[in-house]
Design a protein around this motif. Structure first.
Motif, PDB file in Angstrom:
ATOM      1  N   VAL A   1      -5.622 -11.317  -2.449  1.00  0.00           N
ATOM      2  CA  VAL A   1      -4.781 -12.247  -1.690  1.00  0.00           C
ATOM      3  C   VAL A   1      -3.810 -12.966  -2.613  1.00  0.00           C
ATOM      4  O   VAL A   1      -2.622 -13.093  -2.334  1.00  0.00           O
ATOM      5  N   PHE A   2      -4.307 -13.413  -3.773  1.00  0.00           N
ATOM      6  CA  PHE A   2      -3.412 -14.084  -4.714  1.00  0.00           C
ATOM      7  C   PHE A   2      -2.340 -13.132  -5.232  1.00  0.00           C
ATOM      8  O   PHE A   2      -1.188 -13.514  -5.413  1.00  0.00           O
ATOM      9  N   LEU A   3      -2.744 -11.912  -5.479  1.00  0.00           N
ATOM     10  CA  LEU A   3      -1.759 -10.939  -5.933  1.00  0.00           C
ATOM     11  C   LEU A   3      -0.678 -10.729  -4.882  1.00  0.00           C
ATOM     12  O   LEU A   3       0.506 -10.626  -5.205  1.00  0.00           O
ATOM     13  N   LEU A   4      -1.090 -10.673  -3.625  1.00  0.00           N
ATOM     14  CA  LEU A   4      -0.108 -10.512  -2.551  1.00  0.00           C
ATOM     15  C   LEU A   4       0.850 -11.702  -2.515  1.00  0.00           C
ATOM     16  O   LEU A   4       2.061 -11.536  -2.354  1.00  0.00           O
ATOM     17  N   ILE A   5       0.295 -12.898  -2.692  1.00  0.00           N
ATOM     18  CA  ILE A   5       1.158 -14.093  -2.694  1.00  0.00           C
ATOM     19  C   ILE A   5       2.170 -14.015  -3.825  1.00  0.00           C
ATOM     20  O   ILE A   5       3.366 -14.241  -3.640  1.00  0.00           O
ATOM     21  N   VAL A   6       1.693 -13.662  -5.017  1.00  0.00           N
ATOM     22  CA  VAL A   6       2.596 -13.557  -6.163  1.00  0.00           C
ATOM     23  C   VAL A   6       3.651 -12.490  -5.906  1.00  0.00           C
ATOM     24  O   VAL A   6       4.836 -12.662  -6.208  1.00  0.00           O
ATOM     25  N   PHE A   7       3.237 -11.389  -5.323  1.00  0.00           N
ATOM     26  CA  PHE A   7       4.165 -10.289  -5.044  1.00  0.00           C
ATOM     27  C   PHE A   7       5.304 -10.752  -4.141  1.00  0.00           C
ATOM     28  O   PHE A   7       6.481 -10.548  -4.433  1.00  0.00           O
ATOM     29  N   PHE A   8       4.955 -11.408  -3.041  1.00  0.00           N
ATOM     30  CA  PHE A   8       5.991 -11.820  -2.105  1.00  0.00           C
ATOM     31  C   PHE A   8       6.849 -12.937  -2.676  1.00  0.00           C
ATOM     32  O   PHE A   8       8.044 -13.013  -2.398  1.00  0.00           O
TER      33      PHE A   8
ATOM     34  N   ILE B   1       3.844  -5.128  -9.596  1.00  0.00           N
ATOM     35  CA  ILE B   1       4.546  -6.347 -10.019  1.00  0.00           C
ATOM     36  C   ILE B   1       5.125  -6.177 -11.415  1.00  0.00           C
ATOM     37  O   ILE B   1       6.245  -6.585 -11.695  1.00  0.00           O
ATOM     38  N   TYR B   2       4.369  -5.535 -12.275  1.00  0.00           N
ATOM     39  CA  TYR B   2       4.868  -5.321 -13.634  1.00  0.00           C
ATOM     40  C   TYR B   2       6.184  -4.555 -13.611  1.00  0.00           C
ATOM     41  O   TYR B   2       7.166  -4.948 -14.246  1.00  0.00           O
ATOM     42  N   PHE B   3       6.226  -3.476 -12.833  1.00  0.00           N
ATOM     43  CA  PHE B   3       7.449  -2.671 -12.817  1.00  0.00           C
ATOM     44  C   PHE B   3       8.579  -3.398 -12.103  1.00  0.00           C
ATOM     45  O   PHE B   3       9.739  -3.246 -12.462  1.00  0.00           O
ATOM     46  N   MET B   4       8.235  -4.195 -11.105  1.00  0.00           N
ATOM     47  CA  MET B   4       9.294  -4.964 -10.429  1.00  0.00           C
ATOM     48  C   MET B   4       9.923  -5.961 -11.371  1.00  0.00           C
ATOM     49  O   MET B   4      11.135  -6.167 -11.377  1.00  0.00           O
ATOM     50  N   VAL B   5       9.106  -6.611 -12.151  1.00  0.00           N
ATOM     51  CA  VAL B   5       9.635  -7.632 -13.052  1.00  0.00           C
ATOM     52  C   VAL B   5      10.382  -6.997 -14.219  1.00  0.00           C
ATOM     53  O   VAL B   5      11.414  -7.494 -14.665  1.00  0.00           O
ATOM     54  N   SER B   6       9.879  -5.894 -14.708  1.00  0.00           N
ATOM     55  CA  SER B   6      10.473  -5.317 -15.914  1.00  0.00           C
ATOM     56  C   SER B   6      11.684  -4.445 -15.628  1.00  0.00           C
ATOM     57  O   SER B   6      12.481  -4.171 -16.516  1.00  0.00           O
ATOM     58  N   THR B   7      11.847  -4.018 -14.405  1.00  0.00           N
ATOM     59  CA  THR B   7      12.982  -3.157 -14.096  1.00  0.00           C
ATOM     60  C   THR B   7      14.211  -3.995 -13.816  1.00  0.00           C
ATOM     61  O   THR B   7      14.139  -5.022 -13.165  1.00  0.00           O
ATOM     62  N   VAL B   8      15.338  -3.563 -14.321  1.00  0.00           N
ATOM     63  CA  VAL B   8      16.597  -4.219 -13.976  1.00  0.00           C
ATOM     64  C   VAL B   8      17.019  -3.687 -12.616  1.00  0.00           C
ATOM     65  O   VAL B   8      17.327  -2.521 -12.454  1.00  0.00           O
ATOM     66  N   LEU B   9      16.992  -4.587 -11.652  1.00  0.00           N
ATOM     67  CA  LEU B   9      17.328  -4.137 -10.300  1.00  0.00           C
ATOM     68  C   LEU B   9      18.830  -3.942 -10.170  1.00  0.00           C
ATOM     69  O   LEU B   9      19.611  -4.755 -10.648  1.00  0.00           O
ATOM     70  N   ALA B  10      19.214  -2.881  -9.544  1.00  0.00           N
ATOM     71  CA  ALA B  10      20.635  -2.677  -9.264  1.00  0.00           C
ATOM     72  C   ALA B  10      21.070  -3.742  -8.270  1.00  0.00           C
ATOM     73  O   ALA B  10      20.454  -3.909  -7.235  1.00  0.00           O
ATOM     74  N   PRO B  11      22.101  -4.491  -8.584  1.00  0.00           N
ATOM     75  CA  PRO B  11      22.492  -5.581  -7.691  1.00  0.00           C
ATOM     76  C   PRO B  11      22.851  -5.047  -6.312  1.00  0.00           C
ATOM     77  O   PRO B  11      23.492  -4.018  -6.166  1.00  0.00           O
ATOM     78  N   ASP B  12      22.418  -5.797  -5.334  1.00  0.00           N
ATOM     79  CA  ASP B  12      22.671  -5.397  -3.958  1.00  0.00           C
ATOM     80  C   ASP B  12      24.156  -5.442  -3.637  1.00  0.00           C
ATOM     81  O   ASP B  12      24.622  -4.829  -2.691  1.00  0.00           O
TER      82      ASP B  12
END
Lengths: 139, 119
Positions: B5-12, A30-41
């Motif tokens: 489970v909470f982490l999965l929810i946040v992820f999605f 999640i950290y990397f998903m949030v911090s990375t600038v996603l290339a626009p689809d």
């Protein structure tokens, strides 16, 4: 003298708590998903019609390109092919389909026309087999 | 277990938010476009029906657009080409589209592709 091999049993039974491992892994993800600038689809969108500058093709210089004028004169958007005013797309397709395609097509677009009408002219030219289709804003 | 489970929810939830925000909400001309697409769409410039210009989820004015396009062209000169795709809302007017095309030409963009959605 009796020797005994060191006990490995205790090592084999080290408990590993997988729950916290998964926990950390997801947090990192999640950290990397949030911090990375996603290339626009959008960058992978289908491109439809390439617009090029008029006269960009070197091969077709000797020919005058065909021309469709898209205008909204009279209140209703229409395509003009020569002196003919066309409001029916099927009619436009039929007429453009008869034109020679070597010299390319210029679509001259006046203001005040819905975008979809202008893009329809580009599409009709493409479908008719024109390789060079140019979008030219009218002066 | 509850933690995971909470982490999965946040992820999605996060993933869904990203998926929604990647494209500006607009209706493209419903045309078949080209069958083959040989190269990437490059810089995507969205032209909304009210004439606003959106690039990379950011509403831009003329100055900001110029900066983005010039940076894109500079990156293209270093390799990979610099194509520009205009996604114009089909309900919009060609007044705005003509202005945008003229501006892109002034900035040195050679070819502009027009985005469509298949009917």
């Amino acid at each position: 003298m009796p020797f005994r091999a060191p006990r490995r049993r205790s090592l084999d039974q080290v408990p590993l708590n997988l729950a916290s491992m998964i926990d950390v892994t997801f947090l990192l993800l999640i950290y990397f998903m949030v911090s990375t600038v996603l290339a626009p689809d959008e960058r992978t969108l289908d491109t439809a019609i390439r617009q090029e500058r008029e006269g960009a093709s070197a091969d077709a210089r000797d020919f005058v390109p065909q021309r469709i004028t898209v205008t909204a004169e009279g209140g209703e958007p229409a395509w003009e092919l020569g002196r003919r005013r066309i409001t029916d797309r099927a009619e436009l397709e039929r007429l453009v389909g008869r034109l020679p395609t070597e010299a390319g097509m210029v679509v001259e677009v006046h203001g005040g026309v819905p975008v979809e009408v202008a893009v329809a002219a580009l599409q009709v030219a493409r479908d008719a087999g024109f390789e060079e289709v140019s979008y030219v804003p009218a002066e | 277990m509850v933690d995971v489970v909470f982490l999965l929810i946040v992820f999605f939830m996060t993933a869904a938010r990203f998926a929604r925000e990647q494209r500006a909400p607009m209706e493209l001309p419903r045309e078949a476009g080209e069958v083959e697409q040989e190269e990437a769409a490059g810089l995507v410039v969205n032209l909304l029906d009210d004439g606003r210009i959106v690039v990379q989820d950011e509403a831009v004015d003329g100055e900001r657009l110029e900066t983005l396009v010039l940076a894109h062209l500079e990156a293209g000169r270093r390799g990979g080409g610099a194509t520009v795709t205009v996604r114009a809302d089909r309900r919009g007017s060609t007044d705005a589209l003509n202005g945008l095309v003229r501006r892109l030409e002034e900035l040195g963009v050679d070819g502009v592709s027009v985005g469509t959605e298949r009917p």
